[in-house]
Design an enzyme around this catalytic site. Structure first.
Site, mmCIF file in Angstrom:
data_model
loop_
_atom_site.group_PDB
_atom_site.id
_atom_site.type_symbol
_atom_site.label_atom_id
_atom_site.label_comp_id
_atom_site.label_asym_id
_atom_site.label_seq_id
_atom_site.Cartn_x
_atom_site.Cartn_y
_atom_site.Cartn_z
ATOM 1 N N ARG A 67 0.802 -1.227 0.000
ATOM 2 C CA ARG A 67 0.000 0.000 0.000
ATOM 3 C C ARG A 67 0.832 1.272 0.000
ATOM 4 N NH1 ARG A 67 -3.697 -1.876 4.855
ATOM 5 N NH2 ARG A 67 -1.659 -2.734 5.343
ATOM 6 N N LYS A 172 0.439 -18.627 5.885
ATOM 7 C CA LYS A 172 -0.405 -18.904 7.023
ATOM 8 C C LYS A 172 -0.644 -17.612 7.784
ATOM 9 C CE LYS A 172 1.302 -20.455 10.981
ATOM 10 N NZ LYS A 172 1.936 -19.478 11.870
ATOM 11 N N ASP A 201 3.511 -23.787 4.511
ATOM 12 C CA ASP A 201 3.869 -23.935 5.916
ATOM 13 C C ASP A 201 5.387 -23.994 5.903
ATOM 14 O OD1 ASP A 201 4.792 -25.167 8.321
ATOM 15 O OD2 ASP A 201 2.720 -25.701 8.752
ATOM 16 N N HIS A 202 6.028 -22.952 6.404
ATOM 17 C CA HIS A 202 7.475 -22.856 6.179
ATOM 18 C C HIS A 202 8.253 -23.987 6.851
ATOM 19 C CE1 HIS A 202 7.673 -20.861 10.142
ATOM 20 N NE2 HIS A 202 8.955 -21.126 10.114
ATOM 21 N N LYS A 206 12.103 -26.726 5.759
ATOM 22 C CA LYS A 206 13.326 -26.969 6.535
ATOM 23 C C LYS A 206 13.922 -28.316 6.123
ATOM 24 C CE LYS A 206 11.557 -24.441 10.575
ATOM 25 N NZ LYS A 206 12.355 -23.252 10.814
ATOM 26 N N GLU A 240 10.219 -21.934 21.909
ATOM 27 C CA GLU A 240 10.885 -20.707 21.468
ATOM 28 C C GLU A 240 11.269 -19.885 22.692
ATOM 29 O OE1 GLU A 240 9.053 -18.756 17.890
ATOM 30 O OE2 GLU A 240 7.316 -19.859 18.608
ATOM 31 N N ASP A 259 -1.389 -20.669 16.145
ATOM 32 C CA ASP A 259 -0.200 -20.132 15.488
ATOM 33 C C ASP A 259 0.791 -21.236 15.109
ATOM 34 O OD1 ASP A 259 1.546 -18.091 14.582
ATOM 35 O OD2 ASP A 259 2.605 -18.067 16.495
ATOM 36 N N HIS A 264 2.343 -26.131 12.079
ATOM 37 C CA HIS A 264 3.717 -26.666 12.100
ATOM 38 C C HIS A 264 3.798 -28.004 12.842
ATOM 39 C CE1 HIS A 264 4.554 -22.780 10.587
ATOM 40 N NE2 HIS A 264 4.782 -22.156 11.716
ATOM 41 N N LYS A 360 6.030 -20.092 23.778
ATOM 42 C CA LYS A 360 6.925 -18.940 23.655
ATOM 43 C C LYS A 360 7.555 -18.675 25.014
ATOM 44 C CE LYS A 360 5.132 -16.803 19.589
ATOM 45 N NZ LYS A 360 6.138 -17.082 18.567
HETATM 46 C C1 BG6 Z 1 5.483 -18.790 12.688
HETATM 47 C C2 BG6 Z 1 4.717 -18.268 13.867
HETATM 48 O O1 BG6 Z 1 4.619 -19.462 11.810
HETATM 49 O O2 BG6 Z 1 6.481 -19.687 13.134
HETATM 50 C C3 BG6 Z 1 5.649 -17.601 14.849
HETATM 51 O O3 BG6 Z 1 3.746 -17.349 13.438
HETATM 52 C C4 BG6 Z 1 6.773 -18.537 15.231
HETATM 53 O O4 BG6 Z 1 4.954 -17.165 16.009
HETATM 54 C C5 BG6 Z 1 7.437 -19.107 13.992
HETATM 55 O O5 BG6 Z 1 7.711 -17.799 15.992
HETATM 56 C C6 BG6 Z 1 8.441 -20.178 14.343
HETATM 57 O O6 BG6 Z 1 9.166 -20.505 13.193
HETATM 58 P P1 BG6 Z 1 10.677 -20.943 13.301
HETATM 59 O O7 BG6 Z 1 11.060 -21.270 11.901
HETATM 60 O O8 BG6 Z 1 11.424 -19.794 13.889
HETATM 61 O O9 BG6 Z 1 10.682 -22.130 14.209
#
Ligand code: BG6
Length: 520
Positions: A67, A172, A201-202, A206, A240, A259, A264, A360
Site C-alpha cells: 500500500r 499462514k 507452511d514454512h 526446513k 521458542e 499459530d 507446524h 513462547k
Molecule cells: C510462525 C509463527 O509461523 O512460526 C511464529 O507465526 C513462530 O509465532 C514461527 O515464531 C516459528 O518458526 P521458526 O522457523 O522460527 O521455528
C-alpha cells in the site's frame, strides 16, 4: 558421546550436480504485502540464494506490491535485507544482478482499480523483458486481505491468463477455525483450481523436516520397529525463547494452538506417523498425510492444556510477562503455550500416545521430535547395576533435532568400563548436520519458493488437510474462548511451561524431555 562418521564431506557436496532440470520457466513473481517483514527477512534472501545457486530462470521479474508509495526505495531496501539476512557482501556481483529483477507497484488491496493498473504493469514488464505470461502471486499480507486479493485477481483475468499459467501461494494463517478455513478455501477455489494453490507452511521447507521422510524410508533399520509394537510414545516440542516480538495484535487473535500447533506441529506429526507414500509426488504424499490426520479421534478437552507466560528471565535477561507486551490486553486470556495428548487410531499407532507442545518464552529454543522405544526386560542388569550414573536404565530414544543443532541422535545402553560389574550407561550416537554437510545459510523458503515456481505441490497443504486439522482443534478453541482461564499467567518466562502440562503427560505415565539440544 560417539559421533557418526559421514561418507559425504562438504567438499564432495559442492561437486554434486546442481539440479539444472529444476530451473523454473520464465515468469513474474508478484509479492503482495511486500513492505512487510517476511519479504525482507525471508523471501528476498531465499530468492537471492536461489539466484546464487543458478536456480532462477534468466527471465524472472519480482514485483513487490503493497500500500505504501515506495517506488525505487523498495529495491534498495530489499538489497539491504539480503545483505543483513544472508550475510552476502554488498559488492557481490550476483547481488547487483538480482536487484535488477526487483520492481515495485503500489496498490490499495481493496480497490478493483488497483488491479487494473497492476495487470497493465505486469504486462508492461512482461513485454519489455520478453517474459511471457507465467505469474506466481505470493500473498504475504495480513490474512484479512487474502480473499479480496484473490477475488480481484480473478476479476481481472489474472488467475487464468490467456497466454500463460498462474498460481497463488498463500501464507499462514489459513483461516482461524474450521468455518473460516472452509470459507477461504471456497473463495480461493472459486478463482484458482486446487492445482494452482500453494498453501505454505514454512516448516516443510526446513531440510531437517524433509529429512524425516528420508530417514524413515531410505533406511531399512527403523521402519520395521516404527510402530505400536516397539514405540512407547512420541514427543514433539516447538519451544521458542522469543516472546511475541511486537506482533501483539496478531497474537491476541491467534495464540499458540492456532499459530503453531494446528499447522507446524501437525505437519511434523504426520511426517513421523505416515505410511510410506508410493512416490514423492504431491498426490501420494498428501494422501498419506491426510490419512494420519483423519485417524486422530476427536481430542478430549482434558487432553489439551494452555499456558501464558508471566515475567521471568530468558537467556539471563529479565523479560516482561505476556500481558505487559506492547499492544496486548492486560487481561489477555490468550495462550502462549499449548500442550496436547492425542492418539492415532490406526494399525501402526493405536495405543501410542503422541504428546505435542509449543510455547513462547521457554527456557531454550528447540524444535525436536523424540521417539521413545519400549523398555526391554532388564532384570539381569537391574540386579547388578551399582555405578551411580547408571542406576536408571533408560529406554532407547531417537531424537530428531529440527532446530537448532540440527541432527539425529540415538540413545542406547552401553556397558560402563568397570572391572567387576555389568553397569549399563546411556550413550548417544549422534549425527550432526553441520559437521556432516557444512553450515547452510538457507532459511527454508528456498525450497518452497522453487517448488511453487516449478508447480510442485508436494510440500504444500491441500484444502482437505487444512480443514481436517482445523476440525480437530476448533472444538478446543471454542471451549477455550468460552472460558477465560483464571490462573493466567501460569508459567514464568524462561521456564519449561505450566505445571498443568507436566500433569497432562504424567497422566500417561511419561515426562517431558527437557534436556533438548545436542548437549541436552
Ligand atoms: C510462525 C509463527 O509461523 O512460526 C511464529 O507465526 C513462530 O509465532 C514461527 O515464531 C516459528 O518458526 P521458526 O522457523 O522460527 O521455528
Amino acid at each position: 558421546m560417539a559421533t557418526m562418521q559421514m561418507s559425504v564431506s562438504p567438499e564432495d557436496l559442492s561437486q554434486l550436480p546442481r539440479g539444472n532440470d529444476r530451473i523454473p520457466e520464465p515468469g513474474i513473481m508478484v509479492i503482495f504485502g511486500a513492505s512487510g517483514d517476511l519479504t525482507r527477512r525471508k523471501l528476498m534472501p531465499a530468492l537471492f540464494h536461489l539466484e546464487r545457486a543458478g536456480l532462477l530462470p534468466e527471465k524472472l521479474a519480482i514485483v513487490g506490491v503493497a500500500r505504501r508509495a515506495l517506488g525505487n526505495k523498495f529495491a534498495e531496501d530489499m538489497r539491504g535485507g539480503i545483505i543483513e539476512y544472508s550475510g552476502v557482501e554488498a559488492s557481490d556481483p550476483c547481488l547487483a544482478n538480482f536487484v535488477e529483477r526487483i520492481h515495485y507497484y503500489q496498490v490499495n488491496f481493496d480497490d478493483p482499480a488497483s488491479y487494473v493498473g497492476l495487470k497493465a504493469e505486469l504486462e508492461r514488464i512482461s513485454r519489455e523483458k520478453d517474459i511471457g505470461g507465467r505469474r506466481l502471486f505470493y500473498l504475504a499480507t495480513s490474512p484479512e486481505y487474502f480473499a479480496g486479493i484473490i477475488q480481484n485477481l480473478g476479476a481481472q483475468g489474472m488467475a487464468q491468463p490467456e497466454q500463460g499459467k498462474a498460481a497463488v501461494v498463500i501464507e499462514k494463517p489459513f483461516g482461524h477455525d474450521l468455518a473460516s478455513a472452509r470459507a477461504l478455501n471456497s473463495q480461493v477455489n472459486a478463482v484458482f483450481n486446487e492445482e494452482q494453490v500453494f498453501r505454505i507452511d514454512h516448516y516443510l521447507g526446513k531440510e531437517t523436516v524433509q529429512n524425516i521422510l528420508v530417514f524413515r524410508f531410505a533406511n531399512g533399520i527403523f521402519e520395521p520397529i516404527w510402530n505400536r509394537n516397539y514405540v512407547d510414545h512420541v514427543q514433539i516440542t516447538v519451544a521458542e525463547t522469543l516472546g511475541v516480538e511486537g506482533r501483539g495484535p496478531f497474537y491476541e487473535k491467534a495464540g499458540a494452538l492456532r499459530d503453531v500447533v494446528q499447522n507446524h506441529v501437525m505437519e511434523l506429526l504426520t511426517l513421523v506417523a505416515l505410511e510410506p507414500p508410493s512416490s514423492f509426488e504431491a498426490d501420494s504424499v498428501r494422501r498419506e498425510k491426510l490419512k494420519v490426520w483423519r485417524a486422530i479421534p476427536s481430542i478430549p478437552i482434558l487432553n489439551v492444556v494452555r499456558g501464558q507466560y508471566g515475567a521471568g528471565e530468558v537467556d539471563g535477561k529479565p523479560v516482561v510477562g505476556y500481558r505487559d507486551e506492547s499492544r496486548v490486553s492486560p487481561e489477555s486470556g490468550i495462550e502462549t503455550y499449548a500442550a496436547v495428548k492425542l492418539e492415532i487410531e490406526n494399525w501402526r499407532w493405536a495405543g501410542v500416545p503422541f504428546y505435542l507442545r509449543a510455547g513462547k518464552r521457554m527456557q531454550k529454543r528447540a524444535t525436536e521430535i523424540s521417539i521413545q522405544f519400549k523398555q526391554p526386560p532388564l532384570l539381569i542388569f537391574d540386579r547388578l547395576a551399582r555405578h551411580a550414573a547408571c542406576q536408571v536404565i533408560k529406554p532407547n530414544l531417537l531424537t530428531i533435532r529440527i532446530q537448532p543443532d540440527e541432527g539425529i541422535a540415538l540413545r542406547f545402553g552401553a556397558k560402563a568400563p568397570t572391572t567387576m560389574e555389568m553397569d549399563v550407561c546411556p550413550v548417544n550416537m549422534d549425527f550432526d548436520y553441520e559437521e556432516a554437510f557444512g553450515k547452510s545459510s538457507a532459511n527454508g523458503y528456498e525450497r518452497l519458493l522453487l517448488d511453487a515456481m516449478l508447480g510442485d505441490q508436494t510440500l504444500f497443504s491441500h484444502r482437505d488437510g487444512v480443514e481436517t486439522t482445523w476440525a480437530l482443534y476448533t472444538p478446543i478453541l471454542e471451549a477455550w474462548a468460552a472460558k477465560t482461564p483464571e490462573k493466567f499467567p501460569n508459567y514464568a518466562a524462561g521456564s519449561w511451561g505450566p505445571e498443568c502440562a507436566d500433569h497432562l503427560i504424567a497422566s500417561g505415565g511419561h515426562a517431558w524431555r527437557n534436556d533438548l539440544g545436542r548437549k541436552g
